[in-house]
Design a protein around this motif. Structure first.
Motif, PDB file in Angstrom:
ATOM      1  N   GLY A   1       0.820  -1.200   0.000  1.00  0.00           N
ATOM      2  CA  GLY A   1       0.000   0.000   0.000  1.00  0.00           C
ATOM      3  C   GLY A   1       0.854   1.250   0.000  1.00  0.00           C
TER       4      GLY A   1
ATOM      5  N   ARG B   1       1.628   6.028   3.679  1.00  0.00           N
ATOM      6  CA  ARG B   1       0.847   6.474   4.826  1.00  0.00           C
ATOM      7  C   ARG B   1      -0.001   5.333   5.375  1.00  0.00           C
ATOM      8  N   GLU B   2      -0.676   4.618   4.499  1.00  0.00           N
ATOM      9  CA  GLU B   2      -1.510   3.495   4.935  1.00  0.00           C
ATOM     10  C   GLU B   2      -0.654   2.366   5.512  1.00  0.00           C
TER      11      GLU B   2
ATOM     12  N   TRP C   1       0.424   3.444   8.989  1.00  0.00           N
ATOM     13  CA  TRP C   1      -0.686   3.315   9.945  1.00  0.00           C
ATOM     14  C   TRP C   1      -0.870   1.849  10.335  1.00  0.00           C
ATOM     15  N   ARG C   2      -0.836   0.959   9.352  1.00  0.00           N
ATOM     16  CA  ARG C   2      -1.026  -0.472   9.621  1.00  0.00           C
ATOM     17  C   ARG C   2       0.108  -1.031  10.479  1.00  0.00           C
TER      18      ARG C   2
END
Length: 144
Positions: A36, A39-40, A43-44
């Motif tokens: 991904g 940023r994603e 976050w994950r």
């Protein structure tokens, strides 16, 4: 009352005991990435780390996703046993160069049974793009 000063004592490091770690060093482990956008993926990954610190996830599941020093730090901190709740509040990203992303985030920390004693700490990291995939190269928890 008399107080005696204790001499410094540090047991000698014996190379034979290096196999005492339950996992191999991250540098020799298979590299794992989170797919991904950076940023994603950040976050994950931070969510996975916080779940590990809470005791909801095993630390070995992060092996290969984190740089070696960050992984060893998680192994040390994950012994809390669910006495603290962590929540990722904000995440900010900045592209500092081509293929390089730096991340700053804030985490709310709530001790179990003391909701009024919550506080916020920071986490910073760096992601680099290698062969079209983003990989976390640095992760620092400030004051955890």
């Amino acid at each position: 009352m008399q107080v005696d000063i204790l001499q410094d004592f540090e047991p000698p490091l014996i190379e034979a005991f290096e196999d005492r770690w339950s996992t191999p060093p991250a540098a020799t482990a298979r590299t794992r990435t989170i797919r991904g956008a950076p940023r994603e993926a950040s976050w994950r990954l931070l969510t996975l780390v916080l779940e590990t610190l809470e005791g909801k996830r095993q630390a070995w599941q992060l092996h290969g996703m984190l740089p070696g020093d960050a992984y060893e730090g998680i192994l040390t901190r994950a012994r809390d046993g669910g006495k603290t709740h962590y929540r990722l509040l904000r995440l900010h990203t900045a592209a500092t160069a081509a293929g390089v992303m730096e991340v700053a985030s804030t985490v709310r920390i709530v001790p179990m049974g003391q909701p009024e004693a919550w506080h916020v700490k920071a986490c910073v990291g760096r992601w680099e793009q290698e062969a079209g995939q983003w990989r976390c190269t640095t992760l620092r928890f400030m004051g955890f």
